[in-house]
Design a protein around this motif. Structure first.
Motif, short mmCIF file in Angstrom:
data_model
loop_
_atom_site.label_atom_id
_atom_site.label_comp_id
_atom_site.label_asym_id
_atom_site.label_seq_id
_atom_site.Cartn_x
_atom_site.Cartn_y
_atom_site.Cartn_z
N UNK A 267 0.78 -1.19 0.09
CA UNK A 267 0.23 0.27 0.01
C UNK A 267 0.90 1.15 0.01
N UNK A 268 1.90 1.26 0.87
CA UNK A 268 2.79 2.45 0.77
C UNK A 268 3.59 2.72 -0.55
N UNK A 269 3.95 1.52 -1.18
CA UNK A 269 4.39 1.77 -2.58
C UNK A 269 3.73 1.94 -3.57
N UNK A 270 2.45 1.71 -3.40
CA UNK A 270 1.34 1.87 -4.56
C UNK A 270 1.30 3.39 -5.13
N UNK A 271 1.08 3.50 -6.52
CA UNK A 271 0.74 4.86 -6.81
C UNK A 271 -0.41 5.34 -6.76
N UNK A 272 -1.28 4.53 -6.49
CA UNK A 272 -2.71 4.72 -6.06
C UNK A 272 -3.34 3.78 -5.18
N UNK A 273 -4.31 4.14 -4.37
CA UNK A 273 -5.04 3.35 -3.44
C UNK A 273 -6.28 3.57 -3.45
N UNK A 274 -7.16 2.26 -3.64
CA UNK A 274 -8.85 2.61 -3.64
C UNK A 274 -9.41 1.70 -2.72
N UNK A 275 -10.22 2.28 -1.77
CA UNK A 275 -10.93 1.60 -0.91
C UNK A 275 -12.43 1.62 -1.31
N UNK A 276 -13.13 0.35 -1.39
CA UNK A 276 -14.50 0.45 -1.74
C UNK A 276 -15.48 0.18 -0.59
N UNK A 277 -16.66 0.73 -0.88
CA UNK A 277 -17.61 0.71 0.15
C UNK A 277 -18.04 -1.01 0.63
N UNK A 278 -18.49 -0.95 1.75
CA UNK A 278 -19.02 -2.17 2.42
C UNK A 278 -17.69 -3.20 2.75
N UNK A 279 -16.60 -2.77 2.69
CA UNK A 279 -15.39 -3.45 3.10
C UNK A 279 -15.67 -3.86 4.70
N UNK A 280 -15.49 -4.89 4.96
CA UNK A 280 -15.52 -5.31 6.57
C UNK A 280 -14.62 -4.42 7.31
N UNK A 281 -15.05 -4.10 8.40
CA UNK A 281 -14.33 -3.03 9.20
C UNK A 281 -13.86 -1.75 8.31
N UNK A 282 -14.50 -1.46 7.67
CA UNK A 282 -14.24 -0.35 6.67
C UNK A 282 -13.69 0.98 7.10
N UNK A 283 -14.06 1.33 8.38
CA UNK A 283 -13.57 2.71 8.93
C UNK A 283 -12.09 2.38 9.42
N UNK A 284 -11.75 1.45 9.90
CA UNK A 284 -10.60 1.16 10.40
C UNK A 284 -9.62 0.85 9.25
N UNK A 285 -10.25 0.26 8.17
CA UNK A 285 -9.52 0.06 6.86
C UNK A 285 -8.91 1.32 6.16
N UNK A 286 -10.06 2.07 5.95
CA UNK A 286 -10.02 3.47 5.35
C UNK A 286 -9.07 4.23 6.40
N UNK A 287 -9.08 4.20 7.49
CA UNK A 287 -7.88 5.19 8.27
C UNK A 287 -6.52 4.56 8.02
N UNK A 288 -6.46 3.06 8.02
CA UNK A 288 -5.19 2.70 7.90
C UNK A 288 -4.64 2.79 6.59
N UNK A 289 -5.48 2.69 5.46
CA UNK A 289 -4.77 3.13 4.19
C UNK A 289 -4.55 4.29 3.95
N UNK A 290 -5.29 5.40 4.60
CA UNK A 290 -5.01 6.84 4.33
C UNK A 290 -3.46 7.13 5.05
N UNK A 291 -3.36 6.26 6.26
CA UNK A 291 -2.06 6.44 6.83
C UNK A 291 -0.85 5.96 6.24
N UNK A 292 -1.10 4.91 5.62
CA UNK A 292 -0.03 4.02 5.04
C UNK A 292 0.57 4.42 3.56
N UNK A 293 -0.69 4.85 2.85
CA UNK A 293 -0.35 5.19 1.57
C UNK A 293 0.62 6.35 1.32
N UNK A 294 1.26 6.64 0.35
CA UNK A 294 2.29 7.53 0.03
C UNK A 294 1.37 8.44 -1.26
N UNK A 295 0.73 7.62 -2.09
CA UNK A 295 0.09 8.17 -3.15
C UNK A 295 -1.28 8.45 -3.15
N UNK A 296 -2.09 8.83 -4.07
CA UNK A 296 -3.45 9.50 -3.75
C UNK A 296 -4.37 8.16 -3.26
#
Length: 367
Positions: A78-107
């Protein structure tokens, strides 16, 4: 070529959800454009028991068991990706969204395949996969619903909201020569708010034409439903069987869930699938429909059993074929997964440029 990471509800199982076919078509189209995709899906018993695509030639598919497992195994990806996309209805989505936003260096983009449902649950305060503060942190909000809802999303804090509608893969949905078994058919997972419309249209029409055959395909329908004798219910239809299913109907029915009707501009993937198969569509009416298909030329509108019966009785085979062909041309011209992949590329490029600009501004202020 870009490295993309997508965290979605499911790509391995199409049972009871419309996410899988959307992700499959999009991933395939992105891969054909040279992108490298990692798709991450939470391992759940329901989808594990109904898996119809465990592997993909177009992406690396991986299952994770929770946030700790996700971070340990895929944090660097996720950190090395040029872009990360998180979809709706992902289980524990709020935690996953927060994690992706913290981890990712790209948009980082949020892909809402259920926008009206999301907005309603945010309003109630019970959305399990997105919160208002997270909404404002994404570089891009991709919405299955367009029109006025995009302004509403930006009013709620989204930095940029844009439509990324569902689509069809013409490699899997195309005309097939089969016997027309059914006068009218419908495909869709059971939804309590949509069931009255199904009963008032397809069920009612079937009861008034007992000598003709009708069909409904989809899971999760309760045992207590009283199916008309001439309506065949197919509990689950895998995507590989969709084309044959559509092409065995004289007409196919599209019904829209209540929240989608209220907002409009929410085309179902079934519209594009049926059109690509060369089957004429009878749909309920909603705001923005004419943006996707021209009424009376590429699609027919009906809101009651009487209007459906009028179409079944009065539309000649010749006109039926003309509407079907016009609808197919429109779907192939405007609504394929390849079109959506191009749109997504442009949106992610813009998001990356804007994110880079913000970073430069912050550096200038610090210096």
């Amino acid at each position: 070529m870009a490295k993309l990471v997508i965290l979605g509800l499911s790509i391995t199982s199409s049972w009871g959800n419309g996410h899988a076919t959307t992700y499959r078509g999009l991933v395939k189209a992105l891969a054909r454009r040279g992108h490298e995709i990692l798709f991450l899906e939470r391992e759940t018993p329901w989808y594990a028991a109904h898996r119809d695509q465990a592997r993909s030639p177009f992406a690396r598919l991986a299952l994770y068991r929770g946030l700790a497992d996700l971070d340990r195994r895929f944090g660097e990806s996720v950190a090395d990706a040029d872009a990360v996309i998180v979809g709706s209805f992902v289980p524990d989505g709020i935690e996953v969204c927060a994690w992706a936003l913290e981890r990712a260096r790209g948009p980082v983009a949020f892909y809402d395949i259920d926008t009206p449902v999301t907005l309603a649950s945010l309003e109630r305060g019970d959305c399990a996969y997105l919160s208002r503060d997270l909404l404002a942190r994404f570089d891009l909000y991709l919405s299955f619903t367009g029109g006025p809802v995009l302004d509403l999303l930006q009013d709620m804090g989204a930095s940029r909201a844009a439509p990324l509608y569902c689509s069809v893969d013409p490699d899997t949905h195309f005309p097939i020569r089969v016997r027309r078994e059914w006068e009218l058919g419908y495909i869709g997972t059971y939804a309590a708010d949509r069931q009255p419309a199904l009963e008032e249209t397809l069920f009612a029409a079937a009861r008034r034409l007992p000598e003709r055959q009708f069909v409904c395909a989809g899971p999760l329908y309760p045992e207590g439903i009283e199916w008309p004798e001439n309506v065949l219910h197919i509990a689950h239809l895998p995507p590989a069987a969709h084309a044959r299913f559509y092409c065995a109907q004289k007409f196919t029915l599209n019904l829209t869930r209540r929240d989608m009707l209220a907002f409009g501009y929410s085309p179902s993937v079934r519209l594009f699938e049926a059109a690509a198969c060369g089957v004429p569509i009878i749909s309920d009416a909603w705001a923005g429909l004419e943006s996707f298909f021209t009424p009376d030329e590429e699609i027919l509108l009906a809101g009651s059993a009487g209007e459906i019966l009028d179409i079944l009785e009065r539309v000649s085979p010749r006109r039926r074929s003309a509407i079907a062909e016009a609808g197919r041309r429109r779907a192939i011209r405007s609504h394929t997964a390849a079109h959506r992949a191009c749109e997504l590329e442009q949106l992610l490029d813009l998001a990356a440029s804007q994110a880079a600009g913000k970073s430069l501004q912050r550096r200038a202020l610090v210096s």
